[in-house]
Write an enzyme that holds these catalytic residues in place. Structure first.
Site, PDB file in Angstrom:
ATOM      1  N   SER A   8       0.576   6.050  -5.596  1.00 28.20           N
ATOM      2  CA  SER A   8       1.002   5.973  -4.196  1.00 28.20           C
ATOM      3  C   SER A   8       2.463   5.569  -4.109  1.00 28.20           C
ATOM      4  O   SER A   8       2.845   4.477  -4.531  1.00 28.20           O
ATOM      5  CB  SER A   8       0.153   4.949  -3.438  1.00 28.20           C
ATOM      6  OG  SER A   8       0.784   4.642  -2.209  1.00 28.20           O
ATOM      7  N   HIS A  33       0.088  10.431  -4.150  1.00 27.75           N
ATOM      8  CA  HIS A  33      -0.565   9.965  -2.925  1.00 27.75           C
ATOM      9  C   HIS A  33       0.493   9.592  -1.872  1.00 27.75           C
ATOM     10  O   HIS A  33       1.400   8.806  -2.134  1.00 27.75           O
ATOM     11  CB  HIS A  33      -1.412   8.741  -3.291  1.00 27.75           C
ATOM     12  CG  HIS A  33      -2.299   8.228  -2.211  1.00 27.75           C
ATOM     13  ND1 HIS A  33      -3.556   8.745  -1.963  1.00 27.75           N
ATOM     14  CD2 HIS A  33      -2.129   7.227  -1.318  1.00 27.75           C
ATOM     15  CE1 HIS A  33      -4.123   8.076  -0.984  1.00 27.75           C
ATOM     16  NE2 HIS A  33      -3.279   7.148  -0.563  1.00 27.75           N
ATOM     17  N   ASP A  35       1.025   7.995   1.881  1.00 27.37           N
ATOM     18  CA  ASP A  35       0.391   7.193   2.926  1.00 27.37           C
ATOM     19  C   ASP A  35       1.131   7.350   4.248  1.00 27.37           C
ATOM     20  O   ASP A  35       2.193   6.769   4.457  1.00 27.37           O
ATOM     21  CB  ASP A  35       0.378   5.716   2.510  1.00 27.37           C
ATOM     22  CG  ASP A  35      -0.642   5.462   1.412  1.00 27.37           C
ATOM     23  OD1 ASP A  35      -1.822   5.799   1.620  1.00 27.37           O
ATOM     24  OD2 ASP A  35      -0.262   4.932   0.354  1.00 27.37           O
ATOM     25  N   MET A  37       1.464   6.587   8.049  1.00 24.67           N
ATOM     26  CA  MET A  37       1.009   5.564   9.011  1.00 24.67           C
ATOM     27  C   MET A  37       1.781   5.698  10.314  1.00 24.67           C
ATOM     28  O   MET A  37       2.983   5.928  10.299  1.00 24.67           O
ATOM     29  CB  MET A  37       1.240   4.170   8.426  1.00 24.67           C
ATOM     30  CG  MET A  37       0.594   3.959   7.072  1.00 24.67           C
ATOM     31  SD  MET A  37       0.769   2.260   6.529  1.00 24.67           S
ATOM     32  CE  MET A  37       0.154   2.401   4.842  1.00 24.67           C
ATOM     33  N   HIS A  66      -2.814  10.975   2.740  1.00 27.25           N
ATOM     34  CA  HIS A  66      -3.738  10.037   3.384  1.00 27.25           C
ATOM     35  C   HIS A  66      -3.207   9.699   4.776  1.00 27.25           C
ATOM     36  O   HIS A  66      -2.238   8.951   4.918  1.00 27.25           O
ATOM     37  CB  HIS A  66      -3.827   8.777   2.494  1.00 27.25           C
ATOM     38  CG  HIS A  66      -4.718   7.706   3.021  1.00 27.25           C
ATOM     39  ND1 HIS A  66      -4.744   6.441   2.471  1.00 27.25           N
ATOM     40  CD2 HIS A  66      -5.634   7.690   4.021  1.00 27.25           C
ATOM     41  CE1 HIS A  66      -5.630   5.695   3.113  1.00 27.25           C
ATOM     42  NE2 HIS A  66      -6.169   6.425   4.071  1.00 27.25           N
ATOM     43  N   MET A  68      -3.230   7.805   7.973  1.00 31.80           N
ATOM     44  CA  MET A  68      -3.733   6.618   8.687  1.00 31.80           C
ATOM     45  C   MET A  68      -3.128   6.662  10.081  1.00 31.80           C
ATOM     46  O   MET A  68      -2.247   5.877  10.436  1.00 31.80           O
ATOM     47  CB  MET A  68      -3.331   5.346   7.919  1.00 31.80           C
ATOM     48  CG  MET A  68      -4.182   5.125   6.686  1.00 31.80           C
ATOM     49  SD  MET A  68      -3.421   4.017   5.506  1.00 31.80           S
ATOM     50  CE  MET A  68      -2.412   5.204   4.635  1.00 31.80           C
ATOM     51  N   MET A 137     -11.652   2.574   1.103  1.00 36.42           N
ATOM     52  CA  MET A 137     -10.548   1.606   1.135  1.00 36.42           C
ATOM     53  C   MET A 137     -11.037   0.267   0.597  1.00 36.42           C
ATOM     54  O   MET A 137     -12.037  -0.276   1.076  1.00 36.42           O
ATOM     55  CB  MET A 137     -10.032   1.416   2.567  1.00 36.42           C
ATOM     56  CG  MET A 137      -9.451   2.649   3.230  1.00 36.42           C
ATOM     57  SD  MET A 137      -8.045   3.383   2.381  1.00 36.42           S
ATOM     58  CE  MET A 137      -6.886   2.012   2.316  1.00 36.42           C
ATOM     59  N   GLY A 145       0.262  -3.516  -2.012  1.00 32.01           N
ATOM     60  CA  GLY A 145       0.379  -4.849  -2.613  1.00 32.01           C
ATOM     61  C   GLY A 145      -0.662  -5.863  -2.173  1.00 32.01           C
ATOM     62  O   GLY A 145      -0.488  -7.055  -2.401  1.00 32.01           O
ATOM     63  N   ASP A 175      -8.936   3.339  -2.919  1.00 29.23           N
ATOM     64  CA  ASP A 175      -7.561   3.088  -2.496  1.00 29.23           C
ATOM     65  C   ASP A 175      -7.359   1.623  -2.103  1.00 29.23           C
ATOM     66  O   ASP A 175      -7.932   1.163  -1.118  1.00 29.23           O
ATOM     67  CB  ASP A 175      -7.239   4.015  -1.309  1.00 29.23           C
ATOM     68  CG  ASP A 175      -5.770   4.015  -0.953  1.00 29.23           C
ATOM     69  OD1 ASP A 175      -4.977   3.316  -1.610  1.00 29.23           O
ATOM     70  OD2 ASP A 175      -5.417   4.732   0.009  1.00 29.23           O
ATOM     71  N   GLY A 177      -5.302  -2.095  -4.072  1.00 27.47           N
ATOM     72  CA  GLY A 177      -5.432  -3.204  -5.016  1.00 27.47           C
ATOM     73  C   GLY A 177      -5.888  -2.809  -6.404  1.00 27.47           C
ATOM     74  O   GLY A 177      -6.482  -3.609  -7.126  1.00 27.47           O
TER      75      GLY A 177
HETATM   76  C1  DX5 Z   1      -2.872   1.181   1.940  1.00 26.50           C
HETATM   77  C2  DX5 Z   1      -2.619   2.518   1.310  1.00 26.50           C
HETATM   78  C3  DX5 Z   1      -2.639   2.514  -0.172  1.00 26.50           C
HETATM   79  C4  DX5 Z   1      -1.616   1.646  -0.816  1.00 26.50           C
HETATM   80  C5  DX5 Z   1      -2.096   1.276  -2.169  1.00 26.50           C
HETATM   81  O1  DX5 Z   1      -3.061   1.329   3.302  1.00 26.50           O
HETATM   82  O2  DX5 Z   1      -3.572   3.467   1.752  1.00 26.50           O
HETATM   83  O3  DX5 Z   1      -2.560   3.833  -0.683  1.00 26.50           O
HETATM   84  O4  DX5 Z   1      -0.366   2.221  -0.916  1.00 26.50           O
HETATM   85  O5  DX5 Z   1      -1.184   0.364  -2.692  1.00 26.50           O
HETATM   86  P1  DX5 Z   1      -1.628  -0.762  -3.696  1.00 26.50           P
HETATM   87  O6  DX5 Z   1      -2.077  -0.078  -4.956  1.00 26.50           O
HETATM   88  O7  DX5 Z   1      -0.383  -1.557  -3.873  1.00 26.50           O
HETATM   89  O8  DX5 Z   1      -2.742  -1.541  -3.059  1.00 26.50           O
HETATM   90 ZN    ZN Z   2      -3.624   5.495   0.728  1.00 29.52          ZN
END
Ligand code: DX5
Ligand code: ZN
Length: 218
Positions: A8, A33, A35, A37, A66, A68, A137, A145, A175, A177
């Site tokens: 990501s 990936h 993200d 948002m 992805h 969101m 998730m 992070g 997805d 952590g």
């Molecule tokens: C969170 C995202 C993830 C995120 C993962 O909303 O969908 O894809 O970037 O990042 P880490 O691996 O740092 O949790």
């Molecule tokens: Zn994601």
């Protein structure tokens, strides 16, 4: 089956985006990936379709997008035109889920459905045989992070058992952590694809950290 890694870019600095995409293209990961948002569905704002379209030229990897966002139906075409290979949107949006799934599939691209930590796993069952990928998730969506939520492991097991028992052709993506330790837990619970952001970027060299994670899990 081979475990896939979907790095990501949210874990890196967008000031460096060309190098990030080029590096990931050189890595052994099959996916990248993205993200997206909107500051509405989640409390953070990242980028839109133009960003994806602009970096598309730097890599031939599978773009795992992805969303969101709310108003998926309204903006869907832009993300398709931008060059997404897989579009995942959230079950929790207030729209016609089946209609969006068929719009994505009709364009010949893969469709994923994502589920937030507080949503019960059984709610997505009616859609499982319509999609290619389910994204579970393991953090509250919005930020890179965050700490992996151990209480989501049973959800991974339940959903992947359903898929196996019914012989469905659906991949399970996890997805949030992910590191060596939490990734192993997810694979044991039935994960096929691991999204990894901050962990990969924090190791220093993105290509070698991505390859190392792939090798570790395969
Ligand atoms: C969170 C995202 C993830 C995120 C993962 O909303 O969908 O894809 O970037 O990042 P880490 O691996 O740092 O949790
Ligand atoms: Zn994601």
């Amino acid at each position: 089956m081979k475990v896939k890694i979907s790095p990501s870019i949210l874990g890196g600095s967008f000031s460096n985006i060309e190098k990030i995409i080029v590096d990931l293209d050189k890595s052994k990961a099959e996916y990248i990936h993205f993200d997206v948002m909107d500051g509405d569905f989640v409390p953070n704002l990242t980028f839109g379709a133009k960003f994806i379209s602009d970096v598309r030229k730097f890599s031939k990897k599978i773009f795992d997008v992805h969303l969101m966002i709310n108003r998926v139906d309204k903006f869907l075409d832009e993300y398709i035109k931008a060059g997404s290979d897989i579009i995942t949107f959230h079950y929790e949006i207030d729209e016609d889920i089946k209609k969006i799934i068929s719009k994505i599939k009709n364009k010949g691209i893969k469709c994923g459905l994502a589920i937030k930590p507080r949503t019960n796993w059984s709610e997505i069952l009616p859609y499982l045989d319509l999609i290619d990928q389910v994204t579970i998730m393991t953090v509250e969506p919005g930020f890179s992070g965050q700490k992996f939520m151990n209480n989501q492991v049973d959800k991974i097991k339940n959903i992947s058992n359903q898929i196996k028992q019914n012989n469905m052709n659906v991949e399970v993506e996890i997805d949030g952590g992910i590191n060596f330790e939490t990734g192993k837990i997810c694979i044991e619970a039935g994960a096929d694809i691991l999204v990894a952001g901050s962990f990969l970027f924090n190791q220093g060299d993105l290509i070698s950290s991505t390859n190392k994670m792939l090798e570790n899990f395969n």
